[in-house]
Every structure is written in C-alpha cells, then in structure tokens.
Write a protein that holds these residues in place. Structure first.
Motif: not given
Length: 335
Positions: A2-3, A6, A307, A314-315, A318-319, A322
C-alpha cells in the motif's frame, strides 16, 4: 504494497528500536560508531529486524576512511584506515586491497551501503583548498582520479556493498552545512566542472547524496530543496536514487522555518517540520535520512496527508519507492 508501505521505503533512520523499524516498515537505517562500539547489541537488533521485516533494509554507514571512519569503533585494526586524500595517491592494486577488506568487514556486520566516496572538489572556485580537502575527504578536483574511485567502489560492490557519491553538485563551501546554512558563490562553470566527477561515475555508483549547500549562482535555495538540481543528479540515469543528508540537521530545519537561527534542541514546530518534509519531497528526493528516529512516524503521516490532498504526492511516492525497490532488487536484497 500500500502507499504507506511505499512511503516507508523513502525513510532512513538512525537505528534505535528494532521494533520501531519493523512496525513502520522503513526502508533503511543509519549505523554509526556508537552502534559498533556495542556490536553484540547492534547485531541482536539487526537479526531481529531481518527476521521480521518484509522488505530488507538498506543499512548504511559513513566509511570514508581518515577522519570519517566508523569501523575504528568496531576494532582498533581499522583505526588508521587511509583517507580519500591518501588513497588518491595510491596505486589501484593497493586501493582495491583496502576497499575489498572494508567491504568484507562491512558485510560481516550486516552493512550493505557505504556513504562514500566524497566527490566534492579539493579546491574551491578561488583555487584554495576546500573544506573537504582540509578534512582529507576529497578524491580530487577533477575526473583524473575517477579510475581510482571506480576501483574503490568495485572492491565494495564485489562484497555486496553499494556506494553513495556525495555531496551533489559538489560541496565547496567553507561552512559546516550540518550546523548552519552554508553558502557557495561558485560560478555556474565551476559547478558544472564539479558535477562532471559525479557524471563520470554515475554508472558505477547508483545512489547520490544531495548537498545541503546553497549555491547562490544557480538557485534561490539549498541544493537538496531545488528540484532542478535534484534532476541534474539523475540526468541520463533515471534509476539513480537521491538521498538527503540528515534532515534533522540545524541548517535544513532553519531554512524550512524561514528564520536565520533556531535552537538545535529537539523542540521544533510541527508546521515547520511539515514544511521541511514537503519541500524535500517536492524537490524529488527519493530517500530522506533523519537522525531523530521517532520523527519517522510523523514523516509517514505527513506523506499520507499530502497524497490524500493532491495526487502529485501519490505519484512522487510511487516514483521514489520504485527506484528504491529496483535498487534493492539489483543488490540481491529482493528475490
């Protein structure tokens, strides 16, 4: 994931409670000489984390050699480890022997990230010895020693240790940027020259620590807060992970507060801390290091709040997650 999990990958803390790291599913821990003076206690905490955390940690220390030598707390054998300035005058065979032994030792105590080498210039823009040169921490003033740095990095990598280049775009201020806002008046041409050392080694070093120095000629803020400078650090290398220095350092907190001076004590307004974390994320930093461990939970709360209010955060999470997870996969931490 989940966020929030991350977002947890984006935080590196000074190791205190192993349970805190596990519960908040953080991405990394910082190890200092204080930990290594009580190595049995330290190893016990690390073993507990290893047995209970879902995603293995980045475990970092500053093992530059010379004055910045965490292994000297682990064993007197390492007390006279040569500095970067000493190594840059050695031949490649000797450098490789030293870095291999360091890598083997770090691996034996569960460390997998070395916050070195220092690629900051040995000369300031006026041609005088720089702050890093006087501390014997610099690998040189141009790319001529890049092949020796590569030997140092490869000796680490062959033992499972990744290196971190620092402090982008090249620390050439005479002020200690940990304790107060450091200013550099270097012209753009000099800054570009200093960046070339980082560029030359970008294929070999997958993580870059951003500088807390304010480069007056190219920015209105310290480098770590400038999105354009952070973009420079990964230009041509989109998987490059950018790491902050300690965000609890007085200089960064002072800048975020909008004041010229603050108390170095732990009392710090929540609104200023939120402004600090937000600015670092806005700039594009992937991993935020903090020595005040318990503040990591506040950092997670701030990222979740941001977020929820704006999808761009949020992006961003995620970035960055990753890039960090891809790095861990390449290191063999993730199967």
């Amino acid at each position: 994931m989940n966020l929030r999990q991350k977002a947890g990958q984006m935080i590196m803390v000074f190791l205190t409670s192993s349970q805190f790291v596990i519960e908040n599913e953080l991405g990394g821990v910082l190890i200092t000489g204080k930990h290594l003076r009580s190595v049995d206690s330290y190893m016990e905490r690390m073993n507990h984390i290893d047995s209970n955390i879902k995603i293995p940690l980045l475990v970092a220390t500053d093992q530059e050699g010379g004055l910045v030598n965490r292994l000297s707390s682990y064993s007197d054998h390492w007390r006279n480890t040569p500095s970067a300035r000493e190594m840059r005058y050695m031949d490649s065979v000797k450098i490789r022997k030293i870095s291999t032994k360091i890598g083997q030792t770090l691996k034996s105590i569960k460390i997998n990230m070395n916050l070195a080498p220092v690629l900051d210039p040995s000369k300031d823009h006026r041609g005088s010895n720089s702050f890093m040169e006087e501390g014997r921490r610099s690998w040189g003033n141009d790319t001529s020693n890049a092949y020796k740095v590569r030997v140092f990095v490869n000796g680490m990598r062959d033992n499972g240790i990744i290196c971190v280049s620092k402090h982008f775009p090249g620390y050439d201020s005479w002020t200690n940027s940990d304790s107060q806002i450091a200013i550099s008046a270097s012209p753009k041409e000099t800054i570009d020259k200093n960046i070339s050392f980082f560029r030359t080694l970008s294929k070999d070093i997958p993580v870059t620590m951003m500088s807390s120095v304010h480069f007056l000629r190219i920015s209105s803020r310290p480098a770590v807060f400038d999105a354009n400078i952070v973009k420079m650090a990964r230009r041509g290398f989109p998987d490059m992970v950018t790491l902050t220095d300690d965000i609890w350092g007085t200089s960064l907190r002072t800048w975020a507060s909008g004041k010229t001076q603050i108390s170095p004590r732990k009392a710090y307004p929540d609104k200023d801390f939120k402004r600090l974390v937000t600015a670092l994320i806005d700039a594009g930093n992937d991993m935020l290091m903090i020595s005040y461990t318990s503040k990591a939970k506040d950092m997670l709360d701030i990222m979740m709040e941001l977020s929820e209010k704006n999808s761009k955060y949020k992006r961003r999470i995620e970035e960055s997650a990753a890039r960090i997870l891809k790095l861990k996969y390449k290191m063999g931490l993730l199967k």
